[in-house]
Scaffold this motif. Structure first.
Motif, PDB file in Angstrom:
ATOM      1  N   PRO A 109       0.812  -1.225   0.000  1.00  0.00           N
ATOM      2  CA  PRO A 109       0.000   0.000   0.000  1.00  0.00           C
ATOM      3  C   PRO A 109       0.847   1.278   0.000  1.00  0.00           C
ATOM      4  CG  PRO A 109      -0.056  -1.030   2.160  1.00  0.00           C
ATOM      5  CD  PRO A 109       0.717  -1.958   1.264  1.00  0.00           C
ATOM      6  N   PRO A 165       5.921 -14.427   2.732  1.00  0.00           N
ATOM      7  CA  PRO A 165       7.001 -13.471   2.492  1.00  0.00           C
ATOM      8  C   PRO A 165       8.063 -13.451   3.589  1.00  0.00           C
ATOM      9  CG  PRO A 165       4.890 -12.357   2.893  1.00  0.00           C
ATOM     10  CD  PRO A 165       4.597 -13.799   2.675  1.00  0.00           C
ATOM     11  N   ALA A 166       7.667 -13.688   4.851  1.00  0.00           N
ATOM     12  CA  ALA A 166       8.666 -13.697   5.930  1.00  0.00           C
ATOM     13  C   ALA A 166       9.606 -14.890   5.743  1.00  0.00           C
ATOM     14  CB  ALA A 166       7.979 -13.764   7.289  1.00  0.00           C
ATOM     15  N   GLY A 167       9.045 -16.056   5.444  1.00  0.00           N
ATOM     16  CA  GLY A 167       9.866 -17.257   5.256  1.00  0.00           C
ATOM     17  C   GLY A 167      10.759 -17.135   4.030  1.00  0.00           C
ATOM     18  N   GLU A 185       6.383 -26.293   4.204  1.00  0.00           N
ATOM     19  CA  GLU A 185       5.105 -25.617   3.946  1.00  0.00           C
ATOM     20  C   GLU A 185       3.991 -26.669   3.993  1.00  0.00           C
ATOM     21  OE1 GLU A 185       3.772 -22.395   3.403  1.00  0.00           O
ATOM     22  OE2 GLU A 185       2.007 -23.703   3.449  1.00  0.00           O
ATOM     23  N   LEU A 193       0.410 -16.286   1.887  1.00  0.00           N
ATOM     24  CA  LEU A 193      -0.706 -15.470   1.382  1.00  0.00           C
ATOM     25  C   LEU A 193      -0.392 -14.845   0.031  1.00  0.00           C
ATOM     26  CD1 LEU A 193      -1.791 -13.832   4.755  1.00  0.00           C
ATOM     27  CD2 LEU A 193      -3.152 -15.426   3.383  1.00  0.00           C
ATOM     28  N   THR A 226       3.690 -30.497   4.118  1.00  0.00           N
ATOM     29  CA  THR A 226       4.282 -30.996   5.367  1.00  0.00           C
ATOM     30  C   THR A 226       3.985 -30.010   6.484  1.00  0.00           C
ATOM     31  OG1 THR A 226       6.035 -32.040   4.094  1.00  0.00           O
ATOM     32  CG2 THR A 226       6.447 -31.755   6.457  1.00  0.00           C
ATOM     33  N   LEU A 273     -10.953 -17.223  -1.011  1.00  0.00           N
ATOM     34  CA  LEU A 273      -9.940 -16.676  -1.932  1.00  0.00           C
ATOM     35  C   LEU A 273      -8.940 -17.767  -2.350  1.00  0.00           C
ATOM     36  CD1 LEU A 273      -9.315 -13.229  -0.179  1.00  0.00           C
ATOM     37  CD2 LEU A 273     -10.408 -13.583  -2.404  1.00  0.00           C
ATOM     38  N   ALA A 448       3.355 -14.149  12.306  1.00  0.00           N
ATOM     39  CA  ALA A 448       3.326 -15.027  13.485  1.00  0.00           C
ATOM     40  C   ALA A 448       3.826 -14.268  14.707  1.00  0.00           C
ATOM     41  CB  ALA A 448       4.196 -16.260  13.248  1.00  0.00           C
ATOM     42  N   SER A 453      -0.573  -8.166   9.280  1.00  0.00           N
ATOM     43  CA  SER A 453       0.174  -6.970   8.940  1.00  0.00           C
ATOM     44  C   SER A 453       0.288  -6.816   7.436  1.00  0.00           C
ATOM     45  CB  SER A 453       1.534  -7.117   9.633  1.00  0.00           C
ATOM     46  OG  SER A 453       2.382  -6.096   9.289  1.00  0.00           O
ATOM     47  N   LEU A 454       1.469  -6.423   6.968  1.00  0.00           N
ATOM     48  CA  LEU A 454       1.689  -6.181   5.543  1.00  0.00           C
ATOM     49  C   LEU A 454       2.838  -7.043   5.049  1.00  0.00           C
ATOM     50  CD1 LEU A 454       1.571  -2.267   5.373  1.00  0.00           C
ATOM     51  CD2 LEU A 454      -0.245  -3.880   4.734  1.00  0.00           C
ATOM     52  N   VAL A 455       2.855  -7.260   3.746  1.00  0.00           N
ATOM     53  CA  VAL A 455       3.915  -8.043   3.125  1.00  0.00           C
ATOM     54  C   VAL A 455       5.287  -7.445   3.458  1.00  0.00           C
ATOM     55  CG1 VAL A 455       4.897  -8.685   0.892  1.00  0.00           C
ATOM     56  CG2 VAL A 455       2.425  -8.922   1.287  1.00  0.00           C
ATOM     57  N   ALA A 458       6.574  -8.338   6.823  1.00  0.00           N
ATOM     58  CA  ALA A 458       6.994  -9.751   6.860  1.00  0.00           C
ATOM     59  C   ALA A 458       8.379  -9.896   6.227  1.00  0.00           C
ATOM     60  CB  ALA A 458       5.970 -10.614   6.126  1.00  0.00           C
TER      61      ALA A 458
HETATM   62  C1  LIG Z   1      -6.673 -11.660   1.432  1.00  0.00           C
HETATM   63  C2  LIG Z   1      -5.462 -10.923   1.880  1.00  0.00           C
HETATM   64  C3  LIG Z   1      -4.973  -9.912   1.084  1.00  0.00           C
HETATM   65  C4  LIG Z   1      -3.837  -9.205   1.482  1.00  0.00           C
HETATM   66  N1  LIG Z   1      -3.384  -8.224   0.688  1.00  0.00           N
HETATM   67  C5  LIG Z   1      -2.261  -7.555   1.031  1.00  0.00           C
HETATM   68  C6  LIG Z   1      -1.747  -6.539   0.193  1.00  0.00           C
HETATM   69  O1  LIG Z   1      -2.315  -6.229  -0.856  1.00  0.00           O
HETATM   70  N2  LIG Z   1      -0.604  -5.911   0.574  1.00  0.00           N
HETATM   71  C7  LIG Z   1       0.063  -6.233   1.723  1.00  0.00           C
HETATM   72  O2  LIG Z   1       1.123  -5.658   2.006  1.00  0.00           O
HETATM   73  N3  LIG Z   1      -0.410  -7.189   2.565  1.00  0.00           N
HETATM   74  C8  LIG Z   1      -1.552  -7.862   2.226  1.00  0.00           C
HETATM   75  N4  LIG Z   1      -2.034  -8.830   3.068  1.00  0.00           N
HETATM   76  C9  LIG Z   1      -1.270  -9.171   4.289  1.00  0.00           C
HETATM   77  C10 LIG Z   1      -0.041 -10.053   3.944  1.00  0.00           C
HETATM   78  O3  LIG Z   1      -0.404 -11.024   2.997  1.00  0.00           O
HETATM   79  C11 LIG Z   1       0.542 -10.719   5.184  1.00  0.00           C
HETATM   80  O4  LIG Z   1       0.854  -9.699   6.119  1.00  0.00           O
HETATM   81  C12 LIG Z   1       1.817 -11.501   4.860  1.00  0.00           C
HETATM   82  O5  LIG Z   1       1.572 -12.483   3.877  1.00  0.00           O
HETATM   83  C13 LIG Z   1       2.372 -12.182   6.115  1.00  0.00           C
HETATM   84  O6  LIG Z   1       3.482 -12.950   5.743  1.00  0.00           O
HETATM   85  P1  LIG Z   1       3.993 -14.190   6.611  1.00  0.00           P
HETATM   86  O7  LIG Z   1       5.124 -14.778   5.843  1.00  0.00           O
HETATM   87  O8  LIG Z   1       4.255 -13.758   7.995  1.00  0.00           O
HETATM   88  O9  LIG Z   1       2.776 -15.216   6.684  1.00  0.00           O
HETATM   89  P2  LIG Z   1       1.858 -15.906   5.567  1.00  0.00           P
HETATM   90  O10 LIG Z   1       1.912 -15.202   4.268  1.00  0.00           O
HETATM   91  O11 LIG Z   1       0.530 -16.065   6.221  1.00  0.00           O
HETATM   92  O12 LIG Z   1       2.528 -17.341   5.364  1.00  0.00           O
HETATM   93  C14 LIG Z   1       2.538 -18.295   6.404  1.00  0.00           C
HETATM   94  C15 LIG Z   1       2.734 -19.668   5.774  1.00  0.00           C
HETATM   95  O13 LIG Z   1       2.991 -20.624   6.807  1.00  0.00           O
HETATM   96  C16 LIG Z   1       2.344 -21.840   6.494  1.00  0.00           C
HETATM   97  N5  LIG Z   1       2.194 -22.604   7.730  1.00  0.00           N
HETATM   98  C17 LIG Z   1       1.438 -22.277   8.815  1.00  0.00           C
HETATM   99  N6  LIG Z   1       1.569 -23.219   9.781  1.00  0.00           N
HETATM  100  C18 LIG Z   1       2.419 -24.152   9.289  1.00  0.00           C
HETATM  101  C19 LIG Z   1       2.934 -25.368   9.813  1.00  0.00           C
HETATM  102  N7  LIG Z   1       2.600 -25.807  11.042  1.00  0.00           N
HETATM  103  N8  LIG Z   1       3.782 -26.111   9.044  1.00  0.00           N
HETATM  104  C20 LIG Z   1       4.131 -25.675   7.794  1.00  0.00           C
HETATM  105  N9  LIG Z   1       3.653 -24.541   7.243  1.00  0.00           N
HETATM  106  C21 LIG Z   1       2.814 -23.774   7.991  1.00  0.00           C
HETATM  107  C22 LIG Z   1       1.040 -21.379   5.885  1.00  0.00           C
HETATM  108  O14 LIG Z   1       0.442 -22.403   5.113  1.00  0.00           O
HETATM  109  C23 LIG Z   1       1.508 -20.195   5.032  1.00  0.00           C
HETATM  110  O15 LIG Z   1       1.874 -20.623   3.744  1.00  0.00           O
HETATM  111  C24 LIG Z   1      -3.183  -9.531   2.701  1.00  0.00           C
HETATM  112  C25 LIG Z   1      -3.700 -10.533   3.526  1.00  0.00           C
HETATM  113  C26 LIG Z   1      -4.830 -11.221   3.124  1.00  0.00           C
HETATM  114  C27 LIG Z   1      -5.376 -12.282   4.012  1.00  0.00           C
END
Ligand SMILES: Cc1cc2nc3c(=O)[nH]c(=O)nc-3n(C[C@H](O)[C@H](O)[C@H](O)COP(=O)(O)OP(=O)(O)OC[C@H]3O[C@@H](n4cnc5c(N)ncnc54)[C@H](O)[C@@H]3O)c2cc1C
Ligand code: SF4
Length: 479
Positions: A109, A165-167, A185, A193, A226, A273, A448, A453-455, A458
């Motif tokens: 954003p 994105p964090a991973g 994953e 996401l 997994t 989605l 986590a 939050s935002l990409v 992460a």
């Molecule tokens: C519909 C939607 C739209 C969004 N749009 C935007 C946007 O336009 N711009 C923006 O900046 N942010 C957006 N966000 C927010 C953004 O996507 C998240 O903040 C970001 O993806 C967080 O990244 P993350 O890596 O922490 O977690 P995630 O992206 O949630 O990834 C976590 C991963 O861990 C995996 N996982 C969980 N538990 C386990 C386990 N026990 N073993 C193995 N794997 C596991 C999950 O399957 C997942 O793949 C959006 C969120 C949503 C829900």
């Protein structure tokens, strides 16, 4: 410095959105890039300010929303390099802080743009689109892969749980630093996401897959399907890996415990989605399906996820869409209490809302509205909802009750936090600011750790957690 008078010569120009009537017939990306010379003009608008508010994320005015880039991206520097046509140097500068900018160059954003000095009296520099241009140019020229290859390898093994994105950010950085990285994953595809959540028209899944492919090429291992804690235990990970970074997201959705919640047709937005993206991956992005033809869809939640639901339902041919939001409508302009460089808390039409306004004449958004009941037919299928308007204290206003037709309700009210069972599996009860935890071998980053939050947050957290893991391991070797 970019052209000192660029902001006076060239008006702001964003990557144009494809016309609504065209884009709702497919799942292709919404925006098309500008021509190269136009991009350089946009970069020339950067004034290279003495204090570039754009490149440091700060919560001015409280914790409402960050201003400036949370990832400290070196924005004025790469704007200048784009203006000069030195794209490879611009890429090198961008990749110092952002390991996966093709994601943020599409979905961020852009809090940077809102705090840009030029936004004080104008529209701000089109930083987000410049970022996309730099990374897309880098991929086109194969500059990305070489920067992921480490000079040498250590013997350390790192497990990352979750491929969002964090991973991905943590994995890219750790691999660059020479460690051996495996991402686990639970889903069938990687990206979190970015893959299943954000719809294809905002972030093409080929773009996500392109990054995964490059990560595999530079030596990062990916294990799908997994679930850590179920398919593989913490003890099993400790036996194989020196450190574990948990980047499992904040995946517990906020629920609405109104009567009738159990009816068929009341669903969480992310489940819907995910299914929609799976359909696109299976059937292609060139044409829309008519899966929701004749169906009335109500989205509960007025945020970005709600917008993604509207846009997806429209592409699936919904007969009508409505969006309910419990808070009042935001003002059209900044109020005196919300000055620059704070993030502007103003009403804006999302891309999904613009599409809904195009396809239907009836009212789309209902503000200050709460859902009180889901109504079903005999066989347990949802047919309608009951709503009521609420005051500023979220108390029902008598006499404002309504009934709306609904065959599908999508709950897009945010997330409450991470799944605690995974943290418990690793004995994690405390997560510190530097991503370490009470368990010396386990780090936590991304949603986590910080909640939904935002990409870009992460990405930042993944990168910094990776650097702290590296520092800890190198200190061990030095002992
Ligand atoms: C519909 C939607 C739209 C969004 N749009 C935007 C946007 O336009 N711009 C923006 O900046 N942010 C957006 N966000 C927010 C953004 O996507 C998240 O903040 C970001 O993806 C967080 O990244 P993350 O890596 O922490 O977690 P995630 O992206 O949630 O990834 C976590 C991963 O861990 C995996 N996982 C969980 N538990 C386990 C386990 N026990 N073993 C193995 N794997 C596991 C999950 O399957 C997942 O793949 C959006 C969120 C949503 C829900
Ligand atoms: S990641 Fe987001 S905030 Fe940072 S420079 Fe890119 S668009 Fe701006």
């Amino acid at each position: 410095m970019a052209d000192p008078f660029g902001f006076l010569k060239y008006p702001r120009k964003d990557n144009p959105y494809r016309p609504v009537e065209e884009r709702i017939t497919d799942w292709e990306e919404l925006q098309t890039p500008l021509e190269e010379t136009e991009r350089q003009e946009q970069a020339a608008r950067c004034m290279s300010c003495g204090i570039p508010f754009c490149h440091t994320g700060v919560f001015y005015g409280g914790k409402r929303a960050v201003s400036g880039c949370p990832n400290d991206n070196l924005i004025p520097e790469w704007n200048d390099l784009v203006y000069r046509g030195e794209y490879k140097k611009a890429w090198e500068r961008l990749s110092r802080t952002n390991p996966i900018p093709e994601m943020t160059g599409r979905v961020c954003p852009a809090p940077c743009e809102k705090s840009c000095t030029e936004a004080l009296n104008g529209s701000g520099v089109a930083i987000h689109d410049n970022e996309r241009f730099i990374i897309d140019t880098a991929f086109d020229n194969d500059w990305v892969r070489p920067t992921g290859i480490p000079e040498s390898r250590t013997d350390f093994q790192i497990a990352i749980v979750g491929s969002g994105p964090a991973g991905l950010s943590a994995a890219w950085r750790l691999n660059q630093l020479g460690h051996n990285v495996t991402i686990f994953e639970r889903s069938d595809r990687f990206g979190g996401l970015l893959m299943y959540g954000i719809p294809n028209m905002k972030l093409d899944k080929d773009v996500v897959q392109r990054r995964i492919d490059v990560m595999m090429e530079v030596g990062i291992k990916f294990v799908a399907n997994t679930e850590i804690g179920t398919d593989k235990t913490a003890e099993e990970l400790y036996a194989e890996f020196d450190r574990v970074i948990i980047t499992s997201g904040a995946s517990v959705p906020r629920d609405l415990k109104a009567p009738g919640r159990e009816l068929e047709g009341v669903r969480f937005a992310v489940d819907y989605l995910t299914e929609a993206t799976k359909d696109v991956l299976k059937h292609g992005k060139g044409a829309t399906s008519r899966k929701l033809e004749g169906k009335h869809v109500v989205v509960i939640g007025g945020g970005d996820t709600g917008n993604d639901c509207l846009a997806s339902a429209i592409r699936q041919g919904a007969a009508s869409v409505k969006q309910l939001e419990i808070t009042p409508i935001l003002p059209e302009q900044r109020t005196p209490a919300n000055p620059w460089p704070e993030y502007p808390m103003v009403d804006k039409e999302g891309y999904g809302q613009a599409e809904a306004h195009f396809v239907q004449a009836e009212q789309l958004t209902y503000y200050s509205t709460s859902t009180t009941k889901f109504l079903g037919a005999e066989r347990g299928q949802l047919i309608a909802i009951e709503t009521v308007e609420v005051d500023n204290q979220f108390q029902p206003v008598e006499g404002t009750e309504k009934r709306m037709k609904a065959d599908l309700v999508l709950l897009a009210m945010g997330f409450t936090g991470p799944e605690h069972s995974l943290l418990a599996e690793f004995g994690v009860s405390e997560i510190l600011d530097d991503y370490t935890t009470n368990n010396e071998r386990v780090f936590v980053a991304g949603d986590a750790k910080r909640g939904p939050s935002l990409v870009i947050w992460a990405i930042r957290e993944g990168r910094l957690a990776a650097e702290n893991v590296d520092a800890q391991l190198r200190a061990l070797v030095a002992q």
